[in-house]
Design a protein around this motif. Structure first.
Motif, mmCIF file in Angstrom:
data_model
loop_
_atom_site.group_PDB
_atom_site.id
_atom_site.type_symbol
_atom_site.label_atom_id
_atom_site.label_comp_id
_atom_site.label_asym_id
_atom_site.label_seq_id
_atom_site.Cartn_x
_atom_site.Cartn_y
_atom_site.Cartn_z
ATOM 1 N N GLN A 97 -38.398 -120.808 64.450
ATOM 2 C CA GLN A 97 -39.046 -119.854 65.355
ATOM 3 C C GLN A 97 -40.567 -119.978 65.296
ATOM 4 O OE1 GLN A 97 -36.872 -115.797 65.495
ATOM 5 N NE2 GLN A 97 -35.992 -116.834 63.703
ATOM 6 N N GLU A 98 -41.096 -120.229 64.107
ATOM 7 C CA GLU A 98 -42.548 -120.423 63.976
ATOM 8 C C GLU A 98 -43.003 -121.707 64.670
ATOM 9 O OE1 GLU A 98 -44.900 -118.589 63.036
ATOM 10 O OE2 GLU A 98 -44.403 -117.347 61.309
ATOM 11 N N ASN A 99 -42.065 -122.595 64.937
ATOM 12 C CA ASN A 99 -42.366 -123.844 65.622
ATOM 13 C C ASN A 99 -41.810 -123.855 67.046
ATOM 14 O OD1 ASN A 99 -43.657 -126.099 63.698
ATOM 15 N ND2 ASN A 99 -42.385 -124.734 62.469
ATOM 16 N N ASN A 100 -41.768 -122.658 67.639
ATOM 17 C CA ASN A 100 -41.396 -122.491 69.053
ATOM 18 C C ASN A 100 -40.035 -123.068 69.393
ATOM 19 O OD1 ASN A 100 -43.871 -121.156 69.815
ATOM 20 N ND2 ASN A 100 -44.886 -123.139 69.645
ATOM 21 N N LYS A 102 -44.367 -105.178 67.155
ATOM 22 C CA LYS A 102 -45.460 -104.386 67.705
ATOM 23 C C LYS A 102 -46.724 -105.237 67.807
ATOM 24 C CE LYS A 102 -48.217 -100.238 66.810
ATOM 25 N NZ LYS A 102 -48.457 -99.108 65.872
ATOM 26 N N GLY A 103 -47.334 -105.256 68.991
ATOM 27 C CA GLY A 103 -48.581 -105.982 69.192
ATOM 28 C C GLY A 103 -48.409 -107.438 69.557
ATOM 29 N N SER A 104 -47.212 -107.983 69.351
ATOM 30 C CA SER A 104 -46.968 -109.391 69.671
ATOM 31 C C SER A 104 -46.633 -109.541 71.151
ATOM 32 C CB SER A 104 -45.817 -109.935 68.828
ATOM 33 O OG SER A 104 -45.473 -111.250 69.227
ATOM 34 N N GLU A 105 -46.861 -110.737 71.667
ATOM 35 C CA GLU A 105 -46.562 -111.009 73.068
ATOM 36 C C GLU A 105 -45.333 -111.906 73.219
ATOM 37 O OE1 GLU A 105 -50.116 -112.246 75.104
ATOM 38 O OE2 GLU A 105 -51.271 -110.565 74.306
ATOM 39 N N LYS A 106 -44.537 -112.019 72.143
ATOM 40 C CA LYS A 106 -43.341 -112.849 72.198
ATOM 41 C C LYS A 106 -42.169 -112.142 71.545
ATOM 42 C CE LYS A 106 -41.496 -117.440 71.243
ATOM 43 N NZ LYS A 106 -41.781 -118.814 70.780
ATOM 44 N N THR A 107 -41.005 -112.223 72.179
ATOM 45 C CA THR A 107 -39.765 -111.713 71.608
ATOM 46 C C THR A 107 -39.100 -112.824 70.817
ATOM 47 O OG1 THR A 107 -39.466 -110.159 73.444
ATOM 48 C CG2 THR A 107 -37.516 -110.699 72.123
ATOM 49 N N ARG A 118 -42.818 -105.977 56.783
ATOM 50 C CA ARG A 118 -41.363 -106.185 56.812
ATOM 51 C C ARG A 118 -40.792 -106.023 58.215
ATOM 52 N NH1 ARG A 118 -36.205 -104.175 56.488
ATOM 53 N NH2 ARG A 118 -34.871 -105.158 54.896
ATOM 54 N N GLU A 119 -41.282 -105.043 58.949
ATOM 55 C CA GLU A 119 -40.777 -104.804 60.299
ATOM 56 C C GLU A 119 -40.992 -106.034 61.181
ATOM 57 O OE1 GLU A 119 -41.567 -101.754 64.054
ATOM 58 O OE2 GLU A 119 -42.298 -101.258 62.056
ATOM 59 N N ARG A 120 -42.158 -106.666 61.029
ATOM 60 C CA ARG A 120 -42.439 -107.864 61.796
ATOM 61 C C ARG A 120 -41.513 -109.007 61.342
ATOM 62 N NH1 ARG A 120 -42.531 -111.788 64.186
ATOM 63 N NH2 ARG A 120 -44.190 -113.237 64.760
ATOM 64 N N PHE A 121 -41.353 -109.166 60.016
ATOM 65 C CA PHE A 121 -40.502 -110.242 59.520
ATOM 66 C C PHE A 121 -39.057 -110.071 59.980
ATOM 67 C CE2 PHE A 121 -37.663 -111.879 56.115
ATOM 68 C CZ PHE A 121 -37.851 -113.233 56.391
ATOM 69 N N MET A 122 -38.577 -108.840 60.018
ATOM 70 C CA MET A 122 -37.192 -108.616 60.416
ATOM 71 C C MET A 122 -36.940 -108.998 61.868
ATOM 72 S SD MET A 122 -35.428 -107.923 57.828
ATOM 73 C CE MET A 122 -33.905 -107.488 58.677
ATOM 74 N N CYS A 123 -37.977 -109.105 62.684
ATOM 75 C CA CYS A 123 -37.791 -109.630 64.038
ATOM 76 C C CYS A 123 -37.416 -111.106 63.997
ATOM 77 C CB CYS A 123 -39.059 -109.432 64.870
ATOM 78 S SG CYS A 123 -39.375 -107.718 65.318
#
Length: 206
Positions: free
Chosen positions: A102-105, A30-35, A17-22
């Motif tokens: 966002q998933e498609n840049n 956390k751990g990702s290289e993209k904001t 959920r924490e990742r999805f809420m971004c």
């Protein structure tokens, strides 16, 4: 559009959920290289539920977000024996559109939900997550997810430790799943088979 709700069924890092809420609020997981930029409407999901979808999970390609290693996809065709854990988020159609964008840049996409439902899935862009799948209905509300259009006809790729860790943290929130269940689940997935040992996954679950 804001008043139309759909279920988004996640199966990869968005199990967390924490990742999805971004994707909803913006921010760097956390751990990702993209904001992530977030959605126009930053309202949290109305509901969250877990489910099993009968589409095969695998890891492929090399994502700049995740150490240039593999990320999760599902096949295009439902398979009775396939069991992929999913977390459904009840969000607006507009928010789903923004998540897919966002998933498609950041590429603007047109989503016609009626056409997707009628065709079961639709490729809206030639990209990793440019194919939208209709998974049916839940509580009278349509369920959608996204994946690639190549199905299982792709080279599998080992996902990075931060990416697998993110998925594990999401799987830990599913009621009834023990650590051993999570480990056995992941060890059956193409991209992880032969790339991670049982001992390595045990380390990530601590």
């Amino acid at each position: 559009m804001k008043e139309t709700y759909i279920w988004y069924a996640s199966y990869g890092s968005n199990l967390n959920r924490e990742r999805f809420m971004c994707y909803i609020e913006g921010g760097r997981p956390k751990g990702s290289e993209k904001t992530e930029v977030g959605c126009r409407d930053k309202t949290p999901p109305l509901k969250e539920e877990t489910d099993i979808i009968h589409y095969p999970l695998y890891f492929a390609k090399r994502s700049g977000r995740w150490q240039k290693q593999g990320v999760a996809f599902i096949g295009l065709d439902e398979e009775e024996d396939a069991q992929t854990f999913s977390k459904r988020y009840l969000i607006t159609a507009e928010q789903f559109h923004d998540v897919v964008k966002q998933e498609n840049n950041g590429v603007e996409l047109e989503l016609n939900f009626d056409e997707i439902i009628n065709g079961r899935y639709q490729k809206v862009r030639e990209s990793w997550y440019g194919t939208i799948i209709h998974l049916g209905q839940h509580d009278g509300i349509p369920v959608f997810t996204f994946t690639a259009d190549w199905g299982l006809d792709v080279a599998f790729t080992k996902p990075s430790v931060p990416y697998v860790s993110m998925i594990i943290e999401g799987l830990k929130t599913i009621d009834g799943l023990r650590h051993a269940d999570i480990m056995n689940y992941l060890l059956t997935k193409p991209g992880i088979i032969g790339e991670y040992t049982k001992e390595e996954l045990e380390q990530l679950m601590r």
